[in-house]
Design an enzyme around this catalytic site. Structure first.
Site, PDB file in Angstrom:
ATOM      1  N   CYS A 119       0.765  -1.096   0.055  1.00 20.81           N
ATOM      2  CA  CYS A 119      -0.008   0.023  -0.131  1.00 20.81           C
ATOM      3  C   CYS A 119       0.871   1.348  -0.182  1.00 20.81           C
ATOM      4  CB  CYS A 119      -0.903   0.039   1.232  1.00 20.81           C
ATOM      5  SG  CYS A 119      -2.057  -1.403   1.161  1.00 20.81           S
ATOM      6  N   HIS A 243      -2.917   6.786   2.504  1.00 23.25           N
ATOM      7  CA  HIS A 243      -3.434   5.718   2.116  1.00 23.25           C
ATOM      8  C   HIS A 243      -4.772   5.411   2.437  1.00 23.25           C
ATOM      9  CE1 HIS A 243      -4.111   1.801   1.245  1.00 23.25           C
ATOM     10  NE2 HIS A 243      -3.879   1.211   2.343  1.00 23.25           N
ATOM     11  N   ASN A 273     -10.434   0.073   0.007  1.00 20.42           N
ATOM     12  CA  ASN A 273      -8.939   0.014   0.219  1.00 20.42           C
ATOM     13  C   ASN A 273      -8.543  -0.461  -1.073  1.00 20.42           C
ATOM     14  OD1 ASN A 273      -6.111  -0.729   0.771  1.00 20.42           O
ATOM     15  ND2 ASN A 273      -6.659  -1.078   2.709  1.00 20.42           N
TER      16      ASN A 273
END
Length: 317
Positions: A119, A243, A273
């Site tokens: 990520c 993020h 996500n």
């Protein structure tokens, strides 16, 4: 933005994004696993997410996002000489995604490689791109974060299937007289590698509480250090785009940052996500809504499996 002299010479010329058309709501998931809309919203803040179809891949989504970024920046494919795809979800390790993305976009014989920092991948890749431009190794670089998380999710595991989603975000990095990409602050915590991993080399697994503690206690200093290296105070920020891991994590770090005037990215609410795609996807969507006018100062913070993390200050084109 008063960036250090070593940060001069590179900027982001444009962003682009792609999301699959298939919207999966919390109620859709509740029909399959033991969960509810209220449970999901209260724990991760997500209302809906996008899930790619069988014909949509890491490469095809990267091509769509990359093409938009090139068009928005007025950069033709023949001006790109390096393509970096940040991803942790390619189905096949060989060949890499970047070379295929370049070919499909009409970019002729560029340097091309994939980067896996999970990520945090986009922030890592953006710094590599900026360093390449500043050093003269590349003229213009296409950076794409593209993920098909749905292929690595156990859709009968409510702890993960409610979180992850698919999509891509891209940025074009070009030379500039005035600095537009601040010095990166990056690192890793390998002792936490077992908190996020592939179970049976098939399904994504994470220790939610351990990850939550790590992100909300260890990453705030990283964000502050990125501001310090860029010569920017928190009160000068237009936006904070971390993020999009979990809305509770996003808001916890934002509170510690102490920038009440800054717009906080909450793209996770409708995008889920999307790992390395989440930061460029959020910035591109925010810019498209007019929330980030040209010249905006944005702090990014990526973090994820590895454990890896990276932060940097950007000026929006």
């Amino acid at each position: 933005m008063n960036l250090s002299p070593t940060a001069a010479g590179a900027r982001v010329a444009a962003f682009g994004e792609y999301q699959p058309g298939n919207v999966v709501t919390n109620d859709d998931l509740a029909a399959r696993v033991d969960t509810t809309d209220e449970w999901i919203r209260s724990r991760v803040g997500i209302e809906e997410r996008r899930v790619a179809g069988g014909d949509e891949t890491v490469v095809s989504m990267a091509v769509a996002a990359g093409g938009k970024a090139l068009a928005a920046g007025g950069v033709s494919p023949d001006e790109i000489d390096l393509v970096i795809v940040a991803t942790c979800t390619v189905t096949d390790q060989i060949p890499n995604a970047a070379a295929s993305v370049a070919t499909r976009l009409g970019i002729n014989a560029p340097g091309a490689f994939d980067l896996n920092a999970a990520c945090a991948g986009f922030c890592y890749a953006l710094n590599v791109a900026a360093d390449s431009v500043r050093s003269g190794s590349a003229r213009n670089v296409l950076v794409v974060g593209s993920e098909k998380m749905s292929e690595w999710v156990d859709w009968d595991d409510r702890s993960t299937c409610v979180i992850f989603a698919d999509g891509a975000g891209a940025a074009v990095v070009t030379p500039a007289e005035a600095p537009g990409i601040g010095p990166v602050v990056w690192g890793s915590a390998g002792d936490g590698a077992d908190t996020i991993y592939l179970r049976e080399n098939k399904y994504l697994y994470q220790e939610g509480q351990a990850v939550f503690r790590w992100t909300t206690t260890e990453l705030y200093p990283v964000a502050l250090q990125a501001l310090e290296r860029a010569g920017v105070s928190a009160t000068e920020l237009t936006a904070f785009v971390p993020h999009q891991a979990n809305l509770r994590i996003v808001e916890a770090i934002a509170r510690k940052l102490g920038a009440p005037q800054a717009l906080i990215a909450r793209d996770i609410v409708t995008a889920g996500n999307t790992s390395s795609a989440s930061i460029p996807l959020a910035i591109s969507r925010m810019s498209g809504r007019g929330e980030l006018p040209s010249g905006s100062t944005v702090l990014t913070l990526g973090f994820g499996a590895g454990l890896t993390y990276a932060a940097q200050v950007l000026r929006i084109p």
